[in-house]
Design a protein around this motif. Sequence first.
Motif, PDB file in Angstrom:
ATOM      1  N   TYR A 116     -19.514 101.294-116.390  1.00  0.00           N
ATOM      2  CA  TYR A 116     -18.402 102.231-116.266  1.00  0.00           C
ATOM      3  C   TYR A 116     -18.892 103.579-115.731  1.00  0.00           C
ATOM      4  O   TYR A 116     -18.193 104.239-114.961  1.00  0.00           O
ATOM      5  N   GLY A 117     -20.091 103.978-116.142  1.00  0.00           N
ATOM      6  CA  GLY A 117     -20.642 105.220-115.621  1.00  0.00           C
ATOM      7  C   GLY A 117     -21.146 105.072-114.202  1.00  0.00           C
ATOM      8  O   GLY A 117     -20.935 105.945-113.359  1.00  0.00           O
ATOM      9  N   THR A 118     -21.801 103.947-113.926  1.00  0.00           N
ATOM     10  CA  THR A 118     -22.390 103.741-112.599  1.00  0.00           C
ATOM     11  C   THR A 118     -21.352 103.766-111.498  1.00  0.00           C
ATOM     12  O   THR A 118     -21.556 104.363-110.430  1.00  0.00           O
ATOM     13  N   ILE A 119     -20.226 103.124-111.740  1.00  0.00           N
ATOM     14  CA  ILE A 119     -19.199 102.999-110.696  1.00  0.00           C
ATOM     15  C   ILE A 119     -18.600 104.347-110.314  1.00  0.00           C
ATOM     16  O   ILE A 119     -18.079 104.517-109.208  1.00  0.00           O
ATOM     17  N   LEU A 120     -18.683 105.334-111.214  1.00  0.00           N
ATOM     18  CA  LEU A 120     -18.065 106.631-110.951  1.00  0.00           C
ATOM     19  C   LEU A 120     -18.902 107.535-110.052  1.00  0.00           C
ATOM     20  O   LEU A 120     -18.366 108.447-109.410  1.00  0.00           O
ATOM     21  N   THR A 121     -20.220 107.320-110.000  1.00  0.00           N
ATOM     22  CA  THR A 121     -21.089 108.270-109.305  1.00  0.00           C
ATOM     23  C   THR A 121     -21.744 107.712-108.052  1.00  0.00           C
ATOM     24  O   THR A 121     -22.444 108.445-107.359  1.00  0.00           O
ATOM     25  N   THR A 165     -21.508 105.789-125.740  1.00  0.00           N
ATOM     26  CA  THR A 165     -21.423 107.014-124.943  1.00  0.00           C
ATOM     27  C   THR A 165     -22.726 107.264-124.192  1.00  0.00           C
ATOM     28  O   THR A 165     -22.715 107.649-123.012  1.00  0.00           O
ATOM     29  N   THR A 166     -23.835 107.038-124.869  1.00  0.00           N
ATOM     30  CA  THR A 166     -25.141 107.208-124.223  1.00  0.00           C
ATOM     31  C   THR A 166     -25.293 106.273-123.040  1.00  0.00           C
ATOM     32  O   THR A 166     -25.779 106.658-121.966  1.00  0.00           O
ATOM     33  N   ARG A 167     -24.849 105.038-123.206  1.00  0.00           N
ATOM     34  CA  ARG A 167     -24.950 104.062-122.112  1.00  0.00           C
ATOM     35  C   ARG A 167     -24.041 104.441-120.938  1.00  0.00           C
ATOM     36  O   ARG A 167     -24.411 104.270-119.774  1.00  0.00           O
ATOM     37  N   VAL A 168     -22.858 104.958-121.234  1.00  0.00           N
ATOM     38  CA  VAL A 168     -21.961 105.375-120.154  1.00  0.00           C
ATOM     39  C   VAL A 168     -22.575 106.530-119.363  1.00  0.00           C
ATOM     40  O   VAL A 168     -22.570 106.534-118.125  1.00  0.00           O
TER      41      VAL A 168
END
Length: 439
Positions: A116-121, A165-168
Amino acid sequence: MATTTELSPTGEISKYSQDMQVDKKLTPRKVPTLCSIRYGIAFVAHLCNFTIRAQAMIINITMVVMVNTTNHQLQLNDSTEGLSDSFDAQTSFPAKAPVYNWSPQIQGIIFASINYGTILTLAPSGYLAGIIGTKRVVGFALLGSTLLTLFIPLAADHGLIILITTRVVQGLTQGSALGGQFALWEKWGPPRERSRLCTIALSGVMLGIFIAILLGGVISQALGWPFVFYVFGGIGCICCLLWFTLVYDDPRSHPWINITEKEYILSSLEQQNGLLSALPFIVSWFSGILGGQLADFLLSKNFRLITVRKLATFVGSLPPSVLLVVLPYLSSSYITTMTLLIVSCGLLPFCQSGIYINALDIAPRHSSFLMGVSRGFSQAAAILSPTVCGFLLDQDPEFGWRNIFFMLFAIDLAGLIFFLIFGETDVQEWAKENKLTRL
């Protein structure tokens, strides 16, 4: 010494000709390769990709010993320092390593949270790298991922929400590292060497998966699962030091580059003719590098760039997809199955010399942004595939995998046909720099 001032196809004066005033006839054709700065940067980028991918993967390996498999009740924030009597079967693992009562559903959320975090940046990082430089974007992204990797054992102890949260957030940093690095090769990659330089860098992803699978379980059993994160976090610290010390945004700013190599890179860049185990992944690592060598070899034999890109994409897309479709129809032969998986994974990285780096051909200035956008779309598969696969397997437990493989084949075939028809390698008009000519 007589000098030449070259004009671009639009009649504009090349800025590299103005700066370097290099006569092409006097530019050395042969410069150091493996011992050169540009290849050194490729190997540092290889290590960066290795570290990023391994840090994302290791929780998939450690989860086996992080979770109390004898207790399937859902407890969101529960851990035990010792092992219960019903967990004595795993006393071979260090007793001080915490064990958590996470259901399979919770484990799935933890696995997917980084995506979820990777796709945003992925896309924004490519754009940002073009503004403030690849060195800063990728370097600080790698540092952030490393610090968060070291923090994960503590985050797990403080609760499931903090861990997710840390993983995101870690995904945000990793997306920045993956999406921002392609701007590097616009300045460092001579057109006839971009394939091999890019594939050397990208192959670190496969090596990271291999090493994470190979060593994750060993470290967990010998020292406890937290040390897996400490070890790969330590590797990340070393990688950060190498990145900030050795990598610069372009040959002009590098303090140690040989003048011969600098002139070779700058003079070549002014041309406008833009050119389910560990074993399959180590084969992919090797074949990815080999694919880059073969692509550049074909270019040296005067093959058209568009032909090489489409051929590499064809070899890396169609045969692996066909082999996956064949798998469900095979008899239960371990050797045959593993052979096909190895061949499939071995052919897939040939796409790195094709469609993966095609953005460098059609729009060198915007390659990081374009690669970030495309990787963003591809990253959606990491989120959708578990859900879709679970649905198909639930509908048809016997033939579910066969349906999944057919779906993958259809998607790959559609993408391949689209690229073969519409793919180009010429620098697009919208991607060219607008230069002013002084008279």
